[in-house]
Motif scaffolding. Structure first.
Motif, PDB file in Angstrom:
ATOM      1  N   ILE A 154      23.454  38.710  32.270  1.00  0.00           N
ATOM      2  CA  ILE A 154      24.550  38.383  31.340  1.00  0.00           C
ATOM      3  C   ILE A 154      24.226  38.976  29.979  1.00  0.00           C
ATOM      4  O   ILE A 154      23.138  38.768  29.443  1.00  0.00           O
ATOM      5  N   ASN A 155      25.173  39.727  29.454  1.00  0.00           N
ATOM      6  CA  ASN A 155      24.982  40.411  28.179  1.00  0.00           C
ATOM      7  C   ASN A 155      25.989  39.833  27.179  1.00  0.00           C
ATOM      8  O   ASN A 155      27.191  39.932  27.376  1.00  0.00           O
ATOM      9  N   ASP A 156      25.483  39.215  26.084  1.00  0.00           N
ATOM     10  CA  ASP A 156      26.336  38.610  25.036  1.00  0.00           C
ATOM     11  C   ASP A 156      27.152  37.402  25.570  1.00  0.00           C
ATOM     12  O   ASP A 156      27.310  37.238  26.779  1.00  0.00           O
ATOM     13  N   SER A 157      27.692  36.661  24.647  1.00  0.00           N
ATOM     14  CA  SER A 157      28.475  35.448  24.969  1.00  0.00           C
ATOM     15  C   SER A 157      27.795  34.664  26.092  1.00  0.00           C
ATOM     16  O   SER A 157      28.417  34.300  27.103  1.00  0.00           O
ATOM     17  N   ILE A 158      26.506  34.435  25.896  1.00  0.00           N
ATOM     18  CA  ILE A 158      25.704  33.865  26.984  1.00  0.00           C
ATOM     19  C   ILE A 158      26.263  32.503  27.442  1.00  0.00           C
ATOM     20  O   ILE A 158      26.521  32.304  28.635  1.00  0.00           O
ATOM     21  N   SER A 159      26.474  31.573  26.474  1.00  0.00           N
ATOM     22  CA  SER A 159      26.844  30.211  26.879  1.00  0.00           C
ATOM     23  C   SER A 159      28.230  30.173  27.539  1.00  0.00           C
ATOM     24  O   SER A 159      28.426  29.500  28.553  1.00  0.00           O
ATOM     25  N   GLN A 160      29.180  30.946  27.003  1.00  0.00           N
ATOM     26  CA  GLN A 160      30.521  30.959  27.610  1.00  0.00           C
ATOM     27  C   GLN A 160      30.466  31.516  29.027  1.00  0.00           C
ATOM     28  O   GLN A 160      31.089  30.993  29.953  1.00  0.00           O
ATOM     29  N   THR A 161      29.704  32.566  29.179  1.00  0.00           N
ATOM     30  CA  THR A 161      29.630  33.197  30.502  1.00  0.00           C
ATOM     31  C   THR A 161      28.911  32.267  31.491  1.00  0.00           C
ATOM     32  O   THR A 161      29.296  32.164  32.662  1.00  0.00           O
ATOM     33  N   TYR A 162      27.881  31.618  30.959  1.00  0.00           N
ATOM     34  CA  TYR A 162      27.140  30.667  31.802  1.00  0.00           C
ATOM     35  C   TYR A 162      28.109  29.584  32.308  1.00  0.00           C
ATOM     36  O   TYR A 162      28.115  29.212  33.491  1.00  0.00           O
ATOM     37  N   ALA A 163      28.961  29.103  31.371  1.00  0.00           N
ATOM     38  CA  ALA A 163      29.944  28.062  31.730  1.00  0.00           C
ATOM     39  C   ALA A 163      30.932  28.584  32.767  1.00  0.00           C
ATOM     40  O   ALA A 163      31.339  27.869  33.699  1.00  0.00           O
ATOM     41  N   LEU A 164      31.267  29.846  32.602  1.00  0.00           N
ATOM     42  CA  LEU A 164      32.219  30.480  33.533  1.00  0.00           C
ATOM     43  C   LEU A 164      31.646  30.511  34.958  1.00  0.00           C
ATOM     44  O   LEU A 164      32.342  30.238  35.943  1.00  0.00           O
TER      45      LEU A 164
ATOM     46  N   GLU B  25      31.327  35.114  48.931  1.00  0.00           N
ATOM     47  CA  GLU B  25      30.929  36.262  48.090  1.00  0.00           C
ATOM     48  C   GLU B  25      31.013  35.876  46.617  1.00  0.00           C
ATOM     49  O   GLU B  25      31.522  34.808  46.269  1.00  0.00           O
ATOM     50  N   LEU B  26      30.566  36.787  45.764  1.00  0.00           N
ATOM     51  CA  LEU B  26      30.652  36.571  44.315  1.00  0.00           C
ATOM     52  C   LEU B  26      32.130  36.450  43.926  1.00  0.00           C
ATOM     53  O   LEU B  26      32.930  37.328  44.257  1.00  0.00           O
ATOM     54  N   PRO B  27      32.508  35.368  43.260  1.00  0.00           N
ATOM     55  CA  PRO B  27      33.929  35.191  42.909  1.00  0.00           C
ATOM     56  C   PRO B  27      34.472  36.377  42.124  1.00  0.00           C
ATOM     57  O   PRO B  27      33.784  36.923  41.263  1.00  0.00           O
ATOM     58  N   GLU B  28      35.730  36.701  42.441  1.00  0.00           N
ATOM     59  CA  GLU B  28      36.337  37.892  41.829  1.00  0.00           C
ATOM     60  C   GLU B  28      36.401  37.777  40.305  1.00  0.00           C
ATOM     61  O   GLU B  28      36.244  38.753  39.581  1.00  0.00           O
ATOM     62  N   ARG B  29      36.634  36.541  39.832  1.00  0.00           N
ATOM     63  CA  ARG B  29      36.735  36.316  38.396  1.00  0.00           C
ATOM     64  C   ARG B  29      35.448  36.782  37.679  1.00  0.00           C
ATOM     65  O   ARG B  29      35.481  37.287  36.578  1.00  0.00           O
TER      66      ARG B  29
ATOM     67  N   ALA C 276      31.600  27.083  36.439  1.00  0.00           N
ATOM     68  CA  ALA C 276      32.953  26.662  36.839  1.00  0.00           C
ATOM     69  C   ALA C 276      33.298  27.118  38.258  1.00  0.00           C
ATOM     70  O   ALA C 276      34.209  26.586  38.885  1.00  0.00           O
ATOM     71  N   GLU C 277      32.544  28.093  38.757  1.00  0.00           N
ATOM     72  CA  GLU C 277      32.781  28.581  40.130  1.00  0.00           C
ATOM     73  C   GLU C 277      31.979  27.774  41.143  1.00  0.00           C
ATOM     74  O   GLU C 277      31.942  28.097  42.329  1.00  0.00           O
ATOM     75  N   HIS C 278      31.311  26.732  40.668  1.00  0.00           N
ATOM     76  CA  HIS C 278      30.534  25.799  41.498  1.00  0.00           C
ATOM     77  C   HIS C 278      29.539  26.504  42.404  1.00  0.00           C
ATOM     78  O   HIS C 278      29.623  26.457  43.632  1.00  0.00           O
ATOM     79  N   PRO C 279      28.620  27.204  41.820  1.00  0.00           N
ATOM     80  CA  PRO C 279      27.607  27.874  42.660  1.00  0.00           C
ATOM     81  C   PRO C 279      26.713  26.842  43.349  1.00  0.00           C
ATOM     82  O   PRO C 279      26.507  25.744  42.812  1.00  0.00           O
ATOM     83  N   LEU C 280      26.212  27.219  44.510  1.00  0.00           N
ATOM     84  CA  LEU C 280      25.306  26.318  45.233  1.00  0.00           C
ATOM     85  C   LEU C 280      23.969  26.252  44.497  1.00  0.00           C
ATOM     86  O   LEU C 280      23.272  25.252  44.558  1.00  0.00           O
ATOM     87  N   LEU C 281      23.650  27.360  43.836  1.00  0.00           N
ATOM     88  CA  LEU C 281      22.413  27.424  43.048  1.00  0.00           C
ATOM     89  C   LEU C 281      22.668  28.304  41.831  1.00  0.00           C
ATOM     90  O   LEU C 281      23.303  29.361  41.941  1.00  0.00           O
ATOM     91  N   LEU C 282      22.200  27.871  40.707  1.00  0.00           N
ATOM     92  CA  LEU C 282      22.279  28.705  39.505  1.00  0.00           C
ATOM     93  C   LEU C 282      21.032  28.439  38.663  1.00  0.00           C
ATOM     94  O   LEU C 282      20.839  27.314  38.194  1.00  0.00           O
ATOM     95  N   GLU C 283      20.173  29.447  38.554  1.00  0.00           N
ATOM     96  CA  GLU C 283      18.970  29.238  37.730  1.00  0.00           C
ATOM     97  C   GLU C 283      18.623  30.493  36.949  1.00  0.00           C
ATOM     98  O   GLU C 283      18.820  31.617  37.417  1.00  0.00           O
TER      99      GLU C 283
END
Lengths: 293, 338
Positions: A252-262, A227-231, A265-272
């Motif tokens: 994602i609203n604001d702090s785009i790059s930090q949130t993207y990094a977050l 499931e979507l990580p709790e963090r 960090a959860e190692h998604p199988l796919l992120l686009e």
């Protein structure tokens, strides 16, 4: 050109407009969007002079419209109700407009009637969509600086809708007209508008260009092992727009790059990243898409 | 800026009632005179002409309807929203309502009297009619009609639709008479004495607009070319003409003031100004209650209509009904639009 300054309006002891302020400049299309009952039509009617603001001022070329109603010769309001047209023929109503707006271009009117294939018979016999087209043709034939359109594409079939939107874009580009469109057809506004004014409960929630609005948000698709990580669910600037199987659509609203990094960090199988739409912004700001068509 | 566009707009908006008004005006006087004047009467005839006729009252109704279409009905069908978006001040718009109607009233009335004059001159009537009466009747009728139109427009500045504007205008026209008769009855039923208040207020009647319907009248009886009996009403004085002038000035002044502050968001309601609504509700309820106090007992088999308790029973029943019905109606917006 048009400045709306701190407009408030109270109807039956209920405050329907709170401190509305925005400006319109020549050669731009502005979309006035918001859920039903948020005050879009009230704002247009207040600018047009049908309703009086409880407080605040509206100026056109730095002249107060309330104090100088003759300034309204520079703009046309196209209502969502076209019933008053019923007793006229197109030529009669054009002649009426000529006596109101000295800049009215009758040759343009005739050519647009022919372009949109509207018959020269009694307007009473027109369909709702045809009446809407005629009202828009009359507004742009008046050669005014500003056109206010209230739900202009209601009742139009998809082909005519596209023609009308194309026509509005042409007019704005060629004749430097400013257009303010109230609508909840977000896909249309997204195609043609330069800026959007988003209303929530009678207040302006956002005034931004379409590009700026989109830059403030990023939409991604992500697939996680479980499931979507709790963090991530605890992040206030992440909104889950949808979930199909294990594929999450996140906004994602604001702090785009930090949130993207977050998220990474959860190692998604796919992120686009996927293209943003105005509707996505509408959903996140106003909550729920049940009013969006 | 001369509001030619507004006149065009009003012309379209009111074309049916305007047509009816012109037809009735030309029918009311010249045609009636022509009908009488064309007969050979062997120099003995009776000629009676009064505006208190079906045609006369319909003409008056058309004048009030003209004001109610241009303002009240336009609120009902949102026609007035288009008018308000035009580059004219509200004062200009209101003044155009007035000048448009007044222009037609003046033109139709003048044409009617010119035709009447021609009819009289071309028939035997000119031998017997008092000279100057026609001029007096024309100027008086014109002033009174414009005053009634102005009053109806003024009512349109605070009412939200055709029906409320029409009813309240009629009510204001007959208000002095209704008020006196009702108050008279109230006193009589409470004191068992007949005060006949009407006799005290009848000198004021010429100053009421309602005189128009019952005092423009002439009668001539001729026998063997000799006038044996004649009367002409009204008997003019400058005071009589001041009354409609005052109505016109007050209606225009108050109308301009209220229309500039018009609350279009309440179009369709009985009263568009929220602060006026409680007063209207109170006054209307009390008047309807009093009326109900006299009328309801007539339909109740178990009470005697002339008794005081019957009056209060009727007033109570009417009051309860009126309270709930009027309260509900006052919050409703009556609109005719798709």
């Amino acid at each position: 050109m048009l400045n709306v300054r701190n407009i408030n309006k109270t109807i039956e002891d209920k405050k329907v407009l709170h401190d509305i302020s925005f400006s319109l400049t020549a050669g731009t299309i502005t979309g006035l969007i918001g859920r039903n009952g948020t005050g879009k039509t009230t704002i247009l009617k207040t600018i047009a002079g049908i309703l009086d603001p409880t407080s605040g001022d509206i100026t056109f070329n730095n002249l107060s419209i309330q104090k100088h109603p003759s300034e309204k010769v520079n703009f046309v309001y196209v209502s969502d109700s076209t019933q008053f047209l019923n007793s006229y023929t197109p030529n009669e109503i054009a002649k009426l407009y000529i006596s109101i707006y000295p800049t009215f271009d009758f040759e343009l009117f005739k050519s647009l009637m022919s372009r949109f294939q509207l018959p020269l018979k009694k307007i009473r016999s027109y369909s709702k969509g045809m009446k809407a087209q005629l009202a828009i043709i009359l507004a742009f034939s008046s050669r005014v600086s500003l056109v206010l359109l209230d739900e202009p594409t209601n009742g139009l079939d998809p082909i005519v809708k596209r023609q009308i939107l194309q026509f509005i874009v042409e007019e704005v580009a060629v004749h430097n007209v400013a257009v303010l469109i109230s609508t909840h057809h977000l896909n249309e506004i997204e195609q043609i508008a330069d800026q959007v004014i988003l209303l929530r409960d009678g207040k302006v929630d956002l005034v931004a260009s379409i590009e700026d609005a989109k830059e403030r948000y990023v939409k991604v698709q992500a697939v996680f092992k479980n499931e979507l990580p709790e963090r991530l669910t605890l992040q206030e600037n992440i909104t889950v727009l949808g979930k199909i199987g294990r594929v999450y659509t996140l906004l994602i609203n604001d702090s785009i790059s930090q949130t993207y990094a977050l998220i990474e960090a959860e190692h998604p199988l796919l992120l686009e990243e996927i293209p943003m739409t105005l509707e996505d912004i509408f959903v996140i700001l106003l909550g729920g898409d049940d009013y969006v068509s | 800026m001369y509001p030619k566009a507004l006149w065009k707009l009003f012309n379209k908006q009111t074309r049916f009632v305007l047509g009816a008004y012109w037809f009735l005006t030309l029918l009311a006087t010249p045609y009636m005179y022509w009908l009488v004047g064309r007969f050979d009467t062997d120099n003995s005839f009776e000629f009676h002409h009064s505006l208190d006729s079906l045609t006369g009252n319909l003409t008056l109704g058309a004048v009030i309807a003209l004001a109610c279409i241009v303002m009240g009905y336009a609120r009902n069908n949102r026609y007035n929203e288009f008018t308000l978006t035009l580059p004219y001040s509200r004062k200009t718009i209101f003044f155009s309502y007035w000048s448009f109607g007044t222009f037609h009233i003046m033109l139709a009335t003048s044409m009617s009297y010119i035709l009447t004059y021609i009819t009289i001159q071309s028939t035997y009537l000119h031998t017997y009619m008092a000279s100057g009466y026609l001029w007096k009747a024309w100027s008086g009728y014109l002033l009174f009609t414009v005053a009634i139109y102005s009053l109806a427009l003024f009512v349109g500045t605070f009412t939200g639709g055709f029906v409320s504007q029409f009813i309240i205008t009629l009510f204001l026209l007959i208000l002095p008479g209704v008020f006196v008769v009702t108050f008279d009855e109230l006193l009589r039923i409470h004191t068992v004495r007949d005060f006949s208040l009407l006799q005290y207020v009848s000198p004021a009647e010429p100053y009421s607009l309602s005189m128009l319907t019952n005092t423009f009248e002439m009668f001539i009886e001729v026998k063997n070319s000799v006038i044996v009996y004649e009367y002409y009403l009204p008997n003019w004085s400058i005071h009589t003409l001041l009354s409609p002038l005052l109505y016109i000035i007050l209606s225009l002044g108050l109308g301009l003031f209220l229309f500039s502050r018009s609350k279009s968001e309440n179009n369709g309601k009985i009263i568009i100004f929220e602060r006026f609504q409680p007063y209207f509700f109170g006054v209307a309820t009390i008047l309807i209650m009093i009326l109900g106090g006299f009328i309801i007992p007539l339909f109740l088999p178990f009470v005697q209509p002339e008794r005081l308790y019957s009056f209060y029973l009727g007033a109570f029943i009417t009051g309860i009904l009126c309270f709930f019905i009027l309260r509900r109606i006052m919050n409703k917006k009556l609109t005719w639009l798709k």
